[in-house]
Scaffold this active site. Structure first.
Site, PDB file in Angstrom:
ATOM      1  N   ASP A  98       0.822  -1.215   0.000  1.00  0.00           N
ATOM      2  CA  ASP A  98       0.000   0.000   0.000  1.00  0.00           C
ATOM      3  C   ASP A  98       0.857   1.267   0.000  1.00  0.00           C
ATOM      4  O   ASP A  98       2.045   1.260   0.393  1.00  0.00           O
ATOM      5  CB  ASP A  98      -0.906   0.036   1.233  1.00  0.00           C
ATOM      6  CG  ASP A  98      -2.063  -0.946   1.123  1.00  0.00           C
ATOM      7  OD1 ASP A  98      -2.091  -1.713   0.139  1.00  0.00           O
ATOM      8  OD2 ASP A  98      -2.924  -0.946   2.017  1.00  0.00           O
ATOM      9  N   ASP A  99       0.218   2.350  -0.417  1.00  0.00           N
ATOM     10  CA  ASP A  99       0.688   3.734  -0.230  1.00  0.00           C
ATOM     11  C   ASP A  99       1.730   4.208  -1.240  1.00  0.00           C
ATOM     12  O   ASP A  99       2.174   5.352  -1.176  1.00  0.00           O
ATOM     13  CB  ASP A  99       1.266   3.965   1.179  1.00  0.00           C
ATOM     14  CG  ASP A  99       0.238   3.727   2.267  1.00  0.00           C
ATOM     15  OD1 ASP A  99      -0.963   3.647   1.915  1.00  0.00           O
ATOM     16  OD2 ASP A  99       0.619   3.623   3.443  1.00  0.00           O
ATOM     17  N   HIS A 149      -5.699   2.903  -4.335  1.00  0.00           N
ATOM     18  CA  HIS A 149      -5.751   3.118  -2.888  1.00  0.00           C
ATOM     19  C   HIS A 149      -6.205   4.557  -2.609  1.00  0.00           C
ATOM     20  O   HIS A 149      -5.760   5.158  -1.639  1.00  0.00           O
ATOM     21  CB  HIS A 149      -4.362   2.850  -2.304  1.00  0.00           C
ATOM     22  CG  HIS A 149      -4.343   2.607  -0.817  1.00  0.00           C
ATOM     23  ND1 HIS A 149      -5.240   1.781  -0.181  1.00  0.00           N
ATOM     24  CD2 HIS A 149      -3.519   3.085   0.154  1.00  0.00           C
ATOM     25  CE1 HIS A 149      -4.965   1.750   1.112  1.00  0.00           C
ATOM     26  NE2 HIS A 149      -3.925   2.544   1.347  1.00  0.00           N
ATOM     27  N   HIS A 153      -5.491   9.437  -0.092  1.00  0.00           N
ATOM     28  CA  HIS A 153      -5.428   8.589   1.099  1.00  0.00           C
ATOM     29  C   HIS A 153      -6.315   9.095   2.240  1.00  0.00           C
ATOM     30  O   HIS A 153      -5.884   9.154   3.393  1.00  0.00           O
ATOM     31  CB  HIS A 153      -3.983   8.467   1.598  1.00  0.00           C
ATOM     32  CG  HIS A 153      -3.737   7.231   2.419  1.00  0.00           C
ATOM     33  ND1 HIS A 153      -3.930   7.191   3.786  1.00  0.00           N
ATOM     34  CD2 HIS A 153      -3.312   5.991   2.082  1.00  0.00           C
ATOM     35  CE1 HIS A 153      -3.624   5.997   4.246  1.00  0.00           C
ATOM     36  NE2 HIS A 153      -3.244   5.247   3.232  1.00  0.00           N
ATOM     37  N   HIS A 250       3.767  -2.370   3.111  1.00  0.00           N
ATOM     38  CA  HIS A 250       3.791  -1.003   2.585  1.00  0.00           C
ATOM     39  C   HIS A 250       5.101  -0.732   1.851  1.00  0.00           C
ATOM     40  O   HIS A 250       6.177  -1.146   2.316  1.00  0.00           O
ATOM     41  CB  HIS A 250       3.627   0.015   3.720  1.00  0.00           C
ATOM     42  CG  HIS A 250       2.317  -0.098   4.446  1.00  0.00           C
ATOM     43  ND1 HIS A 250       2.099  -1.033   5.441  1.00  0.00           N
ATOM     44  CD2 HIS A 250       1.149   0.595   4.311  1.00  0.00           C
ATOM     45  CE1 HIS A 250       0.852  -0.907   5.890  1.00  0.00           C
ATOM     46  NE2 HIS A 250       0.263   0.071   5.227  1.00  0.00           N
TER      47      HIS A 250
END
Length: 734
Positions: A98-99, A149, A153, A250
């Site tokens: 993620d991210d 995603h 965020h 991540h």
């Protein structure tokens, strides 16, 4: 043929009337475009942002979440219609990150995956995609899967439905623009396992399903966002048993060196235990969720990526410009204040102290007048009250209000020259031709002198190198905010700068309100030129380039009327600024000359270009960026910077008022000046620059007179052998 010429002339006239307004349209477009870019940049970069996965808020009720979802697999489809889930096959690990993408950690993670011949799924953040599109292309090229995603965020459950749609759509377009693909996979920020879903989360999943997305949650969290150490991350990521897992890790959001180290150990270990690694779709057996983007989505995505990248560059540029402008402004303040203090020490001891033998010879005072009936009597009487022998020549430039008749009716020893209207330079040249003295003082018809002004302003001519002297013009009508602001500008801006120019020997302007000249120096130049609207600036620069020194005598005070309305102030400053630009362009050759001309060019002209042209042109962008900072950045810091600069201006003002012997009371209006007067002045510069660049010719704009001038108390004509004569025919000295 004649008819066609008339029509062409009318078209040209219309063009001249309409064209100057075009720049306001351009300025408006610039302001709107910049504001839009900053709003978009502020929203995408500062409204939300990547934070710890622990920031999830309080979990609400989960009555609306179907049991088959709450206890089902991590891949959820059909949420809006017929919810169903899918589980990962046994002994299968779907690695998800993620991210990202992140320019430091994503490439390292990709390298670990490449070495171990495994594929993963990367749930990317739209702002990161825009910042690093090449990494998204690399992820796709290496055979990995892309999911979204969101764009900034945020916690989607806390957003309005339209914001959720915007977040998903913009992220999808960013991926399409960066890599030419679209994806049906979504992982909402701050999500975890199925059992953690509440009603608000379920509403997000239903809206996402309606938009065509399949939601991917996780079944095992490596908790690398806590940075507990590589060994702890490895332990958290290792499955208990042989069940398939969607493993959450991540590749961005901070230092991910522990994640990289844990991943490098995890993959070989699980392979040795019989686990296989797959993308999310392969792990659950779903159809390929990543497809080539359509032409429309790809082009829109490219436009979005380019626009946001352009916004980022604009913000960086504005940031650097603000730092540069701030540093230059502070440096200027330090230099100006230091120069003013040194100038005061050099001039200490009175007006007759350092120039040489006292100058006592008579002086010709030339007063160009056009419709000056409101103040001409006060001006003339103040000149006759001088404690220095003067010859007063009033040149009436075709006035229609009886200015010449009024002066003649006074019965005072004043020469009056009548001429057809031809402009101020022609009027000055007529007076110069009629003058009989070697020293000449020029004064506007809306200005009064103090009794010692003439005597004081001519003392520097004891130095044979001095060709002109600038006096100290002061605002007489200081009532109201506009009067106070102009009073502050005259004392702080003009006079502090003149002290600096005097020391640097690059004085660019002797003001028309109060200036003294050697007559022969003017005659050598061919008199006063009319090719610019700032004849005083043009004349001063020409004298400097001709080798004469121009100095400032702060003790020679003259009181002048300032515009009493914004419209009148606009017209006056527009003429000044446009004329100054003309003079700067005319004398640009001084930049490469030596001697006095070189000092004017490399000191005076560059100073004017920097502080009177470039910085005002940047002012609208700076103001817009300041508002951006108040909304999206640290408002306390922005306000602190503004107060710091205001304090700096206040200190400069206090010192300047002290040098000029003025009471500091008007300085209370300085903060208000930043919100009206400053904007008016930079708009004047913008219009002047556009007018100059377009090649338009600005006509002379006379200022309205208010009759606020008064002669000195007890003013009486001095005995003089300068008797009144019939005016000779006007001529221009050559």
């Amino acid at each position: 043929m004649t008819h066609h010429r008339r029509r062409a002339a009318r078209r040209r006239d219309r063009t001249r009337r309409i064209t100057p307004r075009t720049h306001w349209l351009l300025l408006s477009v610039f302001a709107v475009t910049l504001s839009t870019a900053l709003l978009l940049q502020g929203y995408t970069h500062h409204m939300f942002g990547i934070t710890s996965d622990a920031v999830t808020g309080v979990r609400g009720r989960s009555d609306m979440v179907p049991a088959r979802v709450a206890h089902g697999g991590p891949v959820i489809a059909g949420a809006a219609t017929s919810p169903h889930t899918a589980r990962v096959r046994p002994r299968t690990i779907a690695l998800t990150f993620d991210d990202g993408p992140d320019p430091t950690w994503t490439p390292r993670i990709l390298e670990v995956l490449r070495r171990n011949h495994v594929h993963a799924t990367f749930f990317v953040v739209g702002t990161q995609v825009v910042a690093h599109p090449e990494l998204v292309r690399r992820i796709v090229a290496d055979g990995h899967q892309i999911g979204i995603h969101t764009f900034t965020h945020p916690d989607l459950a806390r957003l309005a439905p339209w914001q959720r749609s915007l977040e998903l759509r913009e992220t999808q377009l960013a991926v399409a623009g960066a890599a030419g693909v679209t994806t049906a996979l979504l992982r909402p920020p701050y999500s975890s396992e199925n059992g953690a879903l509440d009603d608000a989360d379920w509403s997000v999943l239903k809206q996402a399903d309606a938009a065509g997305y399949v939601t991917v949650l996780s079944t095992q969290d490596a908790e690398d966002w806590q940075r507990p150490g590589a060994r702890r991350i490895l332990a958290n990521a290792t499955p208990h048993g042989h069940g398939g897992q969607v493993l959450l890790m991540h590749d961005a959001g901070g230092d991910r060196s522990q994640t990289v180290a844990a991943l490098a150990a995890l993959v070989p270990r699980l392979k040795a235990q019989g686990f296989r690694f797959a993308t999310v779709s392969d792990a659950v057996g779903m159809a390929a969720p990543v497809q080539p983007a359509g032409l429309g989505d790809h082009l829109q995505g490219l436009a979005l990526v380019r626009a946001l990248q352009g916004g980022d560059r604009v913000v960086r540029l504005l940031g650097w410009l603000m730092y540069a402008a701030g540093a230059i402004s502070v440096l200027r303040a330090a230099v100006v204040l230091t120069a003013a203090r040194r100038h005061r020490r050099l001039r200490a001891g009175g007006p007759d102290r350092s120039w040489g033998p006292r100058v006592t010879e008579p002086v010709s005072v030339i007063v160009p007048a056009y419709n000056e009936s409101a103040g001409i009597e006060a001006a003339v009487r103040s000149l006759l009250a001088s404690d220095h022998p003067v010859e007063i020549i009033v040149v009436d430039d075709g006035s229609t209000d009886g200015t010449a008749d009024l002066v003649e009716a006074l019965g005072l020893p004043v020469r009056v020259i009548r001429r057809r209207n031809a402009g101020k330079p022609a009027a000055l040249n007529s007076g110069l031709a009629a003058a009989t003295c070697d020293l000449v003082v020029m004064v506007d018809g809306d200005t009064v002198f103090e009794p010692d002004t003439v005597r004081t302003i001519v003392q520097p001519f004891a130095d044979p190198r001095v060709g002109a002297v600038s006096g100290n013009a002061k605002v007489v009508n200081r009532g109201g905010l506009l009067g106070r602001w102009q009073h502050i500008e005259y004392v702080v801006g003009f006079n502090l700068d003149r002290r600096l120019f005097d020391l640097a020997e690059c004085m660019p302007t002797v003001p028309g309100a109060v200036g003294a000249f050697r007559r022969r120096a003017l005659l050598d130049l061919g008199g006063v030129s009319d090719v610019t609207l700032a004849e005083d600036t043009d004349l001063t620069m020409a004298l400097c380039r001709n080798g004469w020194r121009v100095v400032y005598e702060e003790g020679a005070k003259a009181w002048t009327e300032a515009p009493a309305s914004l419209n009148a102030l606009w017209r006056q400053r527009y003429r000044w600024c446009y004329g100054t630009l003309q003079a700067m362009w005319k004398h640009r050759g001084a930049l490469v000359q030596r001697g006095a001309a070189g000092k004017l060019g490399r000191r005076g002209l560059i100073y004017l270009l920097l502080f009177q042209v470039l910085l005002p042109l940047l002012a609208p962008a700076v103001d817009i960026f300041a508002l951006y900072g108040l909304v999206f950045l640290d408002p306390v810091r922005i306000i602190g910077l503004w107060l710091t600069f205001l304090l700096l201006q206040l200190l400069m003002g206090l010192y300047a008022f002290r040098l000029d012997g003025e009471r500091p009371g008007p300085l209370w209006s300085l903060p208000l000046q930043q919100f009206v007067y400053r904007q008016l002045m930079y708009l004047v510069v913008i219009q002047s620059v556009f007018t100059a660049v377009s090649g338009s010719r600005l006509r002379w704009q006379r200022m309205e007179r208010y009759g606020s001038l008064q002669p000195p108390v007890g003013a009486q004509p001095l005995p003089s052998d300068l008797t009144r004569e019939e005016p000779p025919a006007a001529s221009t000295p050559r």
